[in-house]
Design a protein around this motif. Structure first.
Motif, mmCIF file in Angstrom:
data_model
loop_
_atom_site.group_PDB
_atom_site.id
_atom_site.type_symbol
_atom_site.label_atom_id
_atom_site.label_comp_id
_atom_site.label_asym_id
_atom_site.label_seq_id
_atom_site.Cartn_x
_atom_site.Cartn_y
_atom_site.Cartn_z
ATOM 1 N N THR A 42 0.813 -1.222 0.000
ATOM 2 C CA THR A 42 0.000 0.000 0.000
ATOM 3 C C THR A 42 0.845 1.269 0.000
ATOM 4 O O THR A 42 1.958 1.273 0.532
ATOM 5 C CB THR A 42 -0.907 -0.003 1.267
ATOM 6 N N ASP A 43 0.286 2.346 -0.566
ATOM 7 C CA ASP A 43 0.918 3.666 -0.434
ATOM 8 C C ASP A 43 0.184 4.455 0.656
ATOM 9 O O ASP A 43 -0.186 5.614 0.465
ATOM 10 C CB ASP A 43 0.893 4.430 -1.770
ATOM 11 N N MET A 44 -0.025 3.805 1.778
ATOM 12 C CA MET A 44 -0.803 4.381 2.883
ATOM 13 C C MET A 44 -0.392 5.834 3.162
ATOM 14 O O MET A 44 0.777 6.114 3.416
ATOM 15 C CB MET A 44 -0.592 3.538 4.140
ATOM 16 N N VAL A 48 -7.344 8.057 1.578
ATOM 17 C CA VAL A 48 -7.906 7.372 2.747
ATOM 18 C C VAL A 48 -8.479 5.993 2.396
ATOM 19 O O VAL A 48 -8.729 5.180 3.289
ATOM 20 C CB VAL A 48 -8.954 8.275 3.431
ATOM 21 N N ASP A 49 -8.625 5.691 1.106
ATOM 22 C CA ASP A 49 -9.185 4.369 0.782
ATOM 23 C C ASP A 49 -8.218 3.236 1.129
ATOM 24 O O ASP A 49 -8.645 2.100 1.342
ATOM 25 C CB ASP A 49 -9.658 4.281 -0.677
ATOM 26 N N ASP A 50 -6.919 3.528 1.245
ATOM 27 C CA ASP A 50 -5.976 2.506 1.726
ATOM 28 C C ASP A 50 -6.313 2.107 3.160
ATOM 29 O O ASP A 50 -6.215 0.928 3.529
ATOM 30 C CB ASP A 50 -4.532 3.021 1.700
ATOM 31 N N ALA A 51 -6.680 3.094 3.975
ATOM 32 C CA ALA A 51 -7.004 2.813 5.383
ATOM 33 C C ALA A 51 -8.299 2.012 5.474
ATOM 34 O O ALA A 51 -8.416 1.079 6.289
ATOM 35 C CB ALA A 51 -7.113 4.116 6.172
ATOM 36 N N GLN A 161 -2.015 -5.288 -4.186
ATOM 37 C CA GLN A 161 -1.211 -4.075 -4.349
ATOM 38 C C GLN A 161 -2.148 -2.907 -4.650
ATOM 39 O O GLN A 161 -2.870 -2.912 -5.646
ATOM 40 C CB GLN A 161 -0.216 -4.242 -5.505
ATOM 41 N N VAL A 162 -2.131 -1.908 -3.752
ATOM 42 C CA VAL A 162 -3.056 -0.783 -3.924
ATOM 43 C C VAL A 162 -2.320 0.561 -3.969
ATOM 44 O O VAL A 162 -2.915 1.602 -3.712
ATOM 45 C CB VAL A 162 -4.142 -0.776 -2.814
ATOM 46 N N GLY A 163 -1.024 0.496 -4.264
ATOM 47 C CA GLY A 163 -0.253 1.725 -4.444
ATOM 48 C C GLY A 163 0.576 1.589 -5.701
ATOM 49 O O GLY A 163 0.101 1.076 -6.717
ATOM 50 N N PHE A 164 1.821 1.973 -5.607
ATOM 51 C CA PHE A 164 2.711 1.922 -6.763
ATOM 52 C C PHE A 164 3.314 0.514 -6.877
ATOM 53 O O PHE A 164 3.254 -0.260 -5.936
ATOM 54 C CB PHE A 164 3.806 2.980 -6.621
ATOM 55 N N TYR A 202 -3.313 7.223 -11.243
ATOM 56 C CA TYR A 202 -2.311 7.665 -10.270
ATOM 57 C C TYR A 202 -1.305 6.581 -9.868
ATOM 58 O O TYR A 202 -0.093 6.811 -9.873
ATOM 59 C CB TYR A 202 -3.047 8.207 -9.035
ATOM 60 N N ASN A 203 -1.791 5.393 -9.501
ATOM 61 C CA ASN A 203 -0.878 4.346 -9.017
ATOM 62 C C ASN A 203 0.132 3.945 -10.097
ATOM 63 O O ASN A 203 1.273 3.592 -9.787
ATOM 64 C CB ASN A 203 -1.655 3.095 -8.587
ATOM 65 N N ILE A 204 -0.299 3.963 -11.345
ATOM 66 C CA ILE A 204 0.570 3.585 -12.456
ATOM 67 C C ILE A 204 1.486 4.754 -12.801
ATOM 68 O O ILE A 204 2.706 4.593 -12.956
ATOM 69 C CB ILE A 204 -0.284 3.200 -13.693
ATOM 70 N N TRP A 269 -11.527 2.869 -4.326
ATOM 71 C CA TRP A 269 -10.701 2.139 -5.290
ATOM 72 C C TRP A 269 -10.020 0.925 -4.647
ATOM 73 O O TRP A 269 -10.124 -0.194 -5.127
ATOM 74 C CB TRP A 269 -9.633 3.084 -5.863
ATOM 75 N N ASP A 270 -9.264 1.178 -3.568
ATOM 76 C CA ASP A 270 -8.418 0.111 -3.012
ATOM 77 C C ASP A 270 -9.201 -1.044 -2.372
ATOM 78 O O ASP A 270 -8.823 -2.211 -2.546
ATOM 79 C CB ASP A 270 -7.426 0.696 -2.002
ATOM 80 N N PRO A 271 -10.296 -0.745 -1.645
ATOM 81 C CA PRO A 271 -11.026 -1.882 -1.059
ATOM 82 C C PRO A 271 -11.566 -2.859 -2.103
ATOM 83 O O PRO A 271 -11.784 -4.032 -1.793
ATOM 84 C CB PRO A 271 -12.165 -1.194 -0.280
#
Ligand SMILES: [Ca+2]
Length: 340
Positions: A42-44, A48-51, A161-164, A202-204, A269-271
């Motif tokens: 994660t790119d925590m 806030v969707d990572d949290a 994987q929910v970030g970079f 964004y993540n890409i 997005w991330d959930p």
């Protein structure tokens, strides 16, 4: 040119069938009743969707649907890991290993990770107890991934994987690690890209070389949740205001309030990548194919029977059901038996 002999074509047919069975197994590796063994990358701190995604994972673990093996971070900021420790400790699992990126992307501070990690009571104790006070004291992510994967059974691990793609691309730098991934991981469920086509996501876009490498070289099935899925699943501010009152201080509710001025409904997005990893029937899938990343960070999907990649699709009903599940899971109190 040599025409294939009948034996060759039979052999080719068998090989083709085996490869299809292998792929089918890869896409079906989640169909067991045992808890899904997850690594969360994660790119925590950037959104806030990572949290919310991490809270959903804890609720799924409390229900016996998942086991969180480790969390690795691609945001290169010292507060990301302490906030993850805050969340894990809140849910009774403060022993989950956390690995951090070195020389990574997005080093800037974020209120949603810094404020809950720092906040203290008048007596000097933390409002949200945690042990990891500075991400710079955490182990480096790639080494941790290698260590965690090595002790798992073959084909047992799902990575979300929910970030970079920084950490996972680096994991492919050595042949031995790439072979380890191929042996231990059955699926990479990631949030990233836009499908079947769209603007750079964004993540890409934040680490294009790593995303290019990941889609080109990652040796297992990949299922991508594109921008267009989470955008249709909006977390209601009303839930943040009402559903987390079972404790006076809730780290997710606080992070949500710290991230942007309330009230706001944030896309989830991330959930969606977590939900697919553990409950694959929550969404539908594209055909098999191959995802590539161009120099601007756009993702391109080319359908093809042997491809290892797919992307999520969702009907309005699936989006509504996914939102209900995310709200219910994220706002579930910690399980009394969670301490481990
Ligand atoms: Ca993220």
């Amino acid at each position: 040119m040599r025409l294939p002999r009948p034996l060759d074509s039979k052999k080719m047919l068998i090989q083709k069938m085996l490869s299809r069975i292998g792929l089918a197994l890869a896409f079906c590796c989640l169909a067991t009743a045992a808890p899904v063994r997850l690594i969360f990358d994660t790119d925590m701190g950037n959104d806030v969707d990572d949290a919310v995604a991490l809270a959903v994972i804890h609720a799924l673990e409390s229900r016996g649907e998942a086991t969180l093996l480790a969390v690795t971070v691609t945001k290169d900021n010292r507060w990301a890991a302490p906030f993850i420790d805050v969340m894990n400790t809140f849910y009774g699992r403060g022993d989950i290993p956390i690995g951090v990126v070195h020389d990574g992307k997005t080093p800037e501070d974020g209120n949603m990770i810094r404020l809950p990690s720092e906040r203290k009571r008048p007596d000097g104790s933390f409002v949200y107890p945690h042990h990891l006070l500075d991400g710079r004291d955490a182990p480096e992510a790639v080494g941790l991934l290698r260590h965690v994967l090595a002790r798992e059974k073959d084909g047992a691990v799902v990575i979300v994987q929910v970030g970079f793609s920084t950490n996972l691309a680096r994991l492919l730098d050595s042949k031995a690690d790439a072979a380890l991934v191929k042996r231990k991981v059955c699926l990479l469920s990631l949030m990233g890209g836009a499908f079947p086509a769209g603007k750079p996501e964004y993540n890409i876009e934040t680490d294009i070389p790593s995303a290019k490498k990941l889609f080109a070289e990652w040796p297992t099935a990949i299922v991508a949740s594109g921008f267009e899925i989470g955008e249709r699943i909006l977390y209601p501010a009303a839930s943040i205001l009402h559903d987390y009152k079972y404790v006076p201080d809730h780290p997710l509710a606080e992070a949500y309030r710290d991230y942007m001025k309330m009230p706001y409904d944030r896309p989830m997005w991330d959930p969606t990548a977590v939900l697919y990893a553990v409950r694959p029937s929550a969404f539908s899938l594209s055909a098999r194919g191959t995802i590539t990343v161009d120099d601007e960070g756009r993702t391109h999907f080319t359908a093809g029977g042997e491809g290892r990649h797919r992307y999520l699709t969702a009907s309005p009903e699936q989006c509504s059901a996914a939102l209900r599940a995310i709200i219910e899971l994220a706002s579930s109190p910690p399980s009394p038996a969670a301490a481990r």
